[in-house]
Design a protein around this motif. Structure first.
Motif, PDB file in Angstrom:
ATOM      1  N   GLN A  97       0.842  -1.193   0.000  1.00 31.81           N
ATOM      2  CA  GLN A  97       0.000   0.000   0.000  1.00 31.81           C
ATOM      3  C   GLN A  97       0.879   1.245   0.000  1.00 31.81           C
ATOM      4  OE1 GLN A  97      -3.579   0.309   2.570  1.00 31.81           O
ATOM      5  NE2 GLN A  97      -2.591   2.092   3.477  1.00 31.81           N
ATOM      6  N   GLY A  98       0.512   2.226  -0.767  1.00 30.98           N
ATOM      7  CA  GLY A  98       1.245   3.494  -0.779  1.00 30.98           C
ATOM      8  C   GLY A  98       1.416   3.995  -2.204  1.00 30.98           C
ATOM      9  N   ASN A  99       2.407   4.798  -2.424  1.00 34.84           N
ATOM     10  CA  ASN A  99       3.299   5.421  -1.461  1.00 34.84           C
ATOM     11  C   ASN A  99       3.678   6.820  -1.938  1.00 34.84           C
ATOM     12  OD1 ASN A  99       5.116   4.706  -3.572  1.00 34.84           O
ATOM     13  ND2 ASN A  99       6.792   4.392  -2.120  1.00 34.84           N
ATOM     14  N   MET A 100       2.721   7.537  -2.569  1.00 32.36           N
ATOM     15  CA  MET A 100       3.048   8.844  -3.135  1.00 32.36           C
ATOM     16  C   MET A 100       3.339   9.861  -2.039  1.00 32.36           C
ATOM     17  SD  MET A 100       0.986  11.005  -6.061  1.00 32.36           S
ATOM     18  CE  MET A 100       0.103  12.216  -5.061  1.00 32.36           C
ATOM     19  N   ASP A 101       4.364  10.651  -2.258  1.00 30.62           N
ATOM     20  CA  ASP A 101       4.714  11.722  -1.327  1.00 30.62           C
ATOM     21  C   ASP A 101       3.508  12.655  -1.178  1.00 30.62           C
ATOM     22  OD1 ASP A 101       5.720  13.870   0.067  1.00 30.62           O
ATOM     23  OD2 ASP A 101       7.426  14.213  -1.262  1.00 30.62           O
ATOM     24  N   PRO A 102       2.982  12.838   0.036  1.00 23.76           N
ATOM     25  CA  PRO A 102       1.834  13.739   0.201  1.00 23.76           C
ATOM     26  C   PRO A 102       2.083  15.129  -0.379  1.00 23.76           C
ATOM     27  CG  PRO A 102       2.238  12.531   2.218  1.00 23.76           C
ATOM     28  CD  PRO A 102       3.393  12.228   1.309  1.00 23.76           C
ATOM     29  N   CYS A 103       3.314  15.597  -0.326  1.00 23.78           N
ATOM     30  CA  CYS A 103       3.620  16.937  -0.836  1.00 23.78           C
ATOM     31  C   CYS A 103       3.485  17.029  -2.345  1.00 23.78           C
ATOM     32  CB  CYS A 103       5.021  17.363  -0.402  1.00 23.78           C
ATOM     33  SG  CYS A 103       5.138  17.740   1.368  1.00 23.78           S
ATOM     34  N   ALA A 104       3.411  15.875  -3.028  1.00 20.16           N
ATOM     35  CA  ALA A 104       3.174  15.897  -4.470  1.00 20.16           C
ATOM     36  C   ALA A 104       1.807  16.498  -4.787  1.00 20.16           C
ATOM     37  CB  ALA A 104       3.277  14.491  -5.046  1.00 20.16           C
ATOM     38  N   LEU A 105       0.922  16.535  -3.800  1.00 13.66           N
ATOM     39  CA  LEU A 105      -0.397  17.133  -4.013  1.00 13.66           C
ATOM     40  C   LEU A 105      -0.339  18.649  -4.105  1.00 13.66           C
ATOM     41  CD1 LEU A 105      -2.697  14.923  -1.749  1.00 13.66           C
ATOM     42  CD2 LEU A 105      -2.370  14.809  -4.221  1.00 13.66           C
ATOM     43  N   TYR A 106       0.815  19.226  -3.837  1.00 15.55           N
ATOM     44  CA  TYR A 106       0.987  20.662  -4.064  1.00 15.55           C
ATOM     45  C   TYR A 106       1.265  20.954  -5.539  1.00 15.55           C
ATOM     46  CZ  TYR A 106       1.428  21.241   1.032  1.00 15.55           C
ATOM     47  OH  TYR A 106       1.201  21.260   2.382  1.00 15.55           O
ATOM     48  N   ALA A 107       1.569  19.924  -6.329  1.00 16.88           N
ATOM     49  CA  ALA A 107       1.912  20.098  -7.737  1.00 16.88           C
ATOM     50  C   ALA A 107       0.664  20.412  -8.561  1.00 16.88           C
ATOM     51  CB  ALA A 107       2.573  18.824  -8.265  1.00 16.88           C
ATOM     52  N   PRO A 108       0.840  20.953  -9.779  1.00 19.39           N
ATOM     53  CA  PRO A 108      -0.303  21.149 -10.678  1.00 19.39           C
ATOM     54  C   PRO A 108      -0.970  19.810 -10.978  1.00 19.39           C
ATOM     55  CG  PRO A 108       1.635  22.326 -11.472  1.00 19.39           C
ATOM     56  CD  PRO A 108       2.101  21.450 -10.353  1.00 19.39           C
ATOM     57  N   LYS A 109      -2.251  19.840 -11.303  1.00 21.28           N
ATOM     58  CA  LYS A 109      -3.024  18.617 -11.503  1.00 21.28           C
ATOM     59  C   LYS A 109      -2.419  17.718 -12.577  1.00 21.28           C
ATOM     60  CE  LYS A 109      -7.393  20.674 -10.012  1.00 21.28           C
ATOM     61  NZ  LYS A 109      -8.769  21.053 -10.412  1.00 21.28           N
ATOM     62  N   GLU A 110      -1.918  18.317 -13.677  1.00 22.92           N
ATOM     63  CA  GLU A 110      -1.344  17.515 -14.754  1.00 22.92           C
ATOM     64  C   GLU A 110      -0.113  16.751 -14.254  1.00 22.92           C
ATOM     65  OE1 GLU A 110      -1.596  20.863 -14.853  1.00 22.92           O
ATOM     66  OE2 GLU A 110      -3.590  20.929 -15.790  1.00 22.92           O
ATOM     67  N   TYR A 160      -2.088  -4.656  -4.686  1.00 25.59           N
ATOM     68  CA  TYR A 160      -1.665  -3.282  -4.431  1.00 25.59           C
ATOM     69  C   TYR A 160      -2.840  -2.370  -4.107  1.00 25.59           C
ATOM     70  CZ  TYR A 160      -0.027   1.462  -5.431  1.00 25.59           C
ATOM     71  OH  TYR A 160       0.240   2.795  -5.346  1.00 25.59           O
ATOM     72  N   ILE A 161      -2.639  -1.494  -3.109  1.00 25.52           N
ATOM     73  CA  ILE A 161      -3.609  -0.457  -2.750  1.00 25.52           C
ATOM     74  C   ILE A 161      -2.943   0.890  -2.979  1.00 25.52           C
ATOM     75  CG2 ILE A 161      -5.045   0.544  -0.937  1.00 25.52           C
ATOM     76  CD1 ILE A 161      -4.921  -2.208   0.466  1.00 25.52           C
ATOM     77  N   ALA A 162      -3.461   1.675  -3.908  1.00 24.99           N
ATOM     78  CA  ALA A 162      -2.887   2.996  -4.183  1.00 24.99           C
ATOM     79  C   ALA A 162      -3.242   3.950  -3.055  1.00 24.99           C
ATOM     80  CB  ALA A 162      -3.420   3.537  -5.512  1.00 24.99           C
ATOM     81  N   ASN A 163      -2.228   4.642  -2.551  1.00 25.33           N
ATOM     82  CA  ASN A 163      -2.442   5.536  -1.420  1.00 25.33           C
ATOM     83  C   ASN A 163      -1.278   6.524  -1.350  1.00 25.33           C
ATOM     84  OD1 ASN A 163      -3.517   6.619   0.892  1.00 25.33           O
ATOM     85  ND2 ASN A 163      -3.587   4.711   2.038  1.00 25.33           N
ATOM     86  N   LEU A 164      -1.405   7.481  -0.455  1.00 22.35           N
ATOM     87  CA  LEU A 164      -0.279   8.360  -0.160  1.00 22.35           C
ATOM     88  C   LEU A 164       0.690   7.635   0.767  1.00 22.35           C
ATOM     89  CD1 LEU A 164      -2.151  11.740   0.498  1.00 22.35           C
ATOM     90  CD2 LEU A 164      -1.110  10.948  -1.629  1.00 22.35           C
ATOM     91  N   GLY A 165       1.902   8.171   0.861  1.00 17.70           N
ATOM     92  CA  GLY A 165       2.907   7.574   1.737  1.00 17.70           C
ATOM     93  C   GLY A 165       2.808   8.063   3.164  1.00 17.70           C
ATOM     94  N   HIS A 166       1.847   8.913   3.457  1.00 18.27           N
ATOM     95  CA  HIS A 166       1.522   9.377   4.804  1.00 18.27           C
ATOM     96  C   HIS A 166       0.256  10.202   4.679  1.00 18.27           C
ATOM     97  CE1 HIS A 166       2.430  11.080   8.946  1.00 18.27           C
ATOM     98  NE2 HIS A 166       2.625   9.773   9.099  1.00 18.27           N
TER      99      HIS A 166
END
Length: 310
Positions: free
Chosen positions: A244-257, A275-281
């Protein structure tokens, strides 16, 4: 003013109304467990949850309740779970949640958040026996807490060791891993006696050195933070568990594209197996909900494309 458990239900319902999530979680504050053991927890503006009287020396363990009536002390969480199950009407599964022993111990000794966790780690080195005593006490309450959540309607359980990375590999194997394993085994044994089988997720933030051990700890899913390469995690866990994971939560500050591109790379790293898609925190308070929506949309879009290509 709404009761605590009513507020929890509202907090779960709102994201489900807004986003196409595949599951919901009762993300109760982890410090309800030490609170149930008799410690006073206060929400201090600008500081967060705080223990006015933290544990300072081993003698302070005598202040804690050794026999906790979990139904009485944490019944409001169970009410929230039951009501939420009814409210979401089977649209998505509901996940129960708890903090892990070492993480709770750290808060109880530090008195709140900490950058170094030096007071708690001092206990590990100077008072190892008392540290294990406290960790066992917390484990006992956590097991009953998780069983109560299942009885109330939780369909999966997550154990959250958010301070795992404060420990080195040796300390992790002594003061965290045994209790994570004990929780999983005891909960599953009790559920098996009742003819139940509930999947469990373990998340140990920053414990990249513990991925192999966690995959052999009786959990079906191992959560990963954003510092771990998905392909490496697949190899190291040997297919024993889902990830499960693991995108950096701060990546959500990026533009949508850009969020869409980041999600695509993440999904390709994990692949389609278990696999479960999720943020890394967790999310941060100033994040734009529209970007959360972009993340969810990208997961669905790219997942469908990957399945078509199989």
């Amino acid at each position: 003013m709404a009761a605590p458990w009513q507020q929890q239900v509202e907090e779960v319902e709102e994201p489900l109304r807004r986003f196409a999530f595949d599951a919901a979680i009762i993300f109760s504050d982890i410090l309800v467990v030490p609170q149930a053991m008799g410690m006073d927890v206060q929400m201090v503006p600008g500081k967060g949850p705080t223990f006015p009287e933290p544990l300072k020396e081993p003698e302070d363990l005598q202040r804690l309740q050794t026999k906790v009536d979990v139904g009485k002390e944490l019944g409001y969480v169970f009410k929230a779970i039951t009501l939420t199950r009814h409210k979401i009407e089977g649209k998505v599964p509901l996940i129960g949640f708890t903090g892990a022993p070492w993480t709770l111990m750290s808060y109880m000794i530090e008195g709140g958040g900490s950058n170094t966790h030096s007071k708690a780690k001092r206990w590990l080195y100077r008072h190892p026996e008392s540290s294990h005593m406290l960790l066992r006490m917390l484990t006992d309450v956590i097991v009953e807490y998780l069983l109560g959540q299942v009885a109330a309607g939780a369909q999966a359980l997550q154990v959250f060791e958010s301070h795992a990375g404060i420990l080195g590999p040796v300390e992790f194997k002594e003061f965290s891993l045994p209790y994570l394993r004990d929780i999983a085994h005891r909960v599953k044994d009790k559920l098996k006696e009742a003819g139940q089988d509930v999947p469990m997720i373990v998340f140990a933030k920053d414990a990249h050195y513990g991925v192999e051990d966690l995959s052999q700890s009786n959990y079906e899913v191992v959560g990963l933070d954003w510092t771990i390469d998905p392909r490496s995690a697949r190899e190291r866990t040997g297919g024993k568990v889902s990830l499960q994971g693991n995108m950096d939560p701060c990546a959500l500050y990026a533009p949508k594209e850009q969020i869409s591109d980041i999600v695509k790379r993440m999904l390709e790293g994990f692949g389609t197996r278990g696999y479960i898609a999720n943020l890394g925190h967790g999310l941060y308070p100033d994040m734009d909900p529209e970007n959360v929506g972009a993340f969810v949309e990208a997961v669905h879009q790219h997942s469908k494309q990957m399945i078509k290509q199989m």
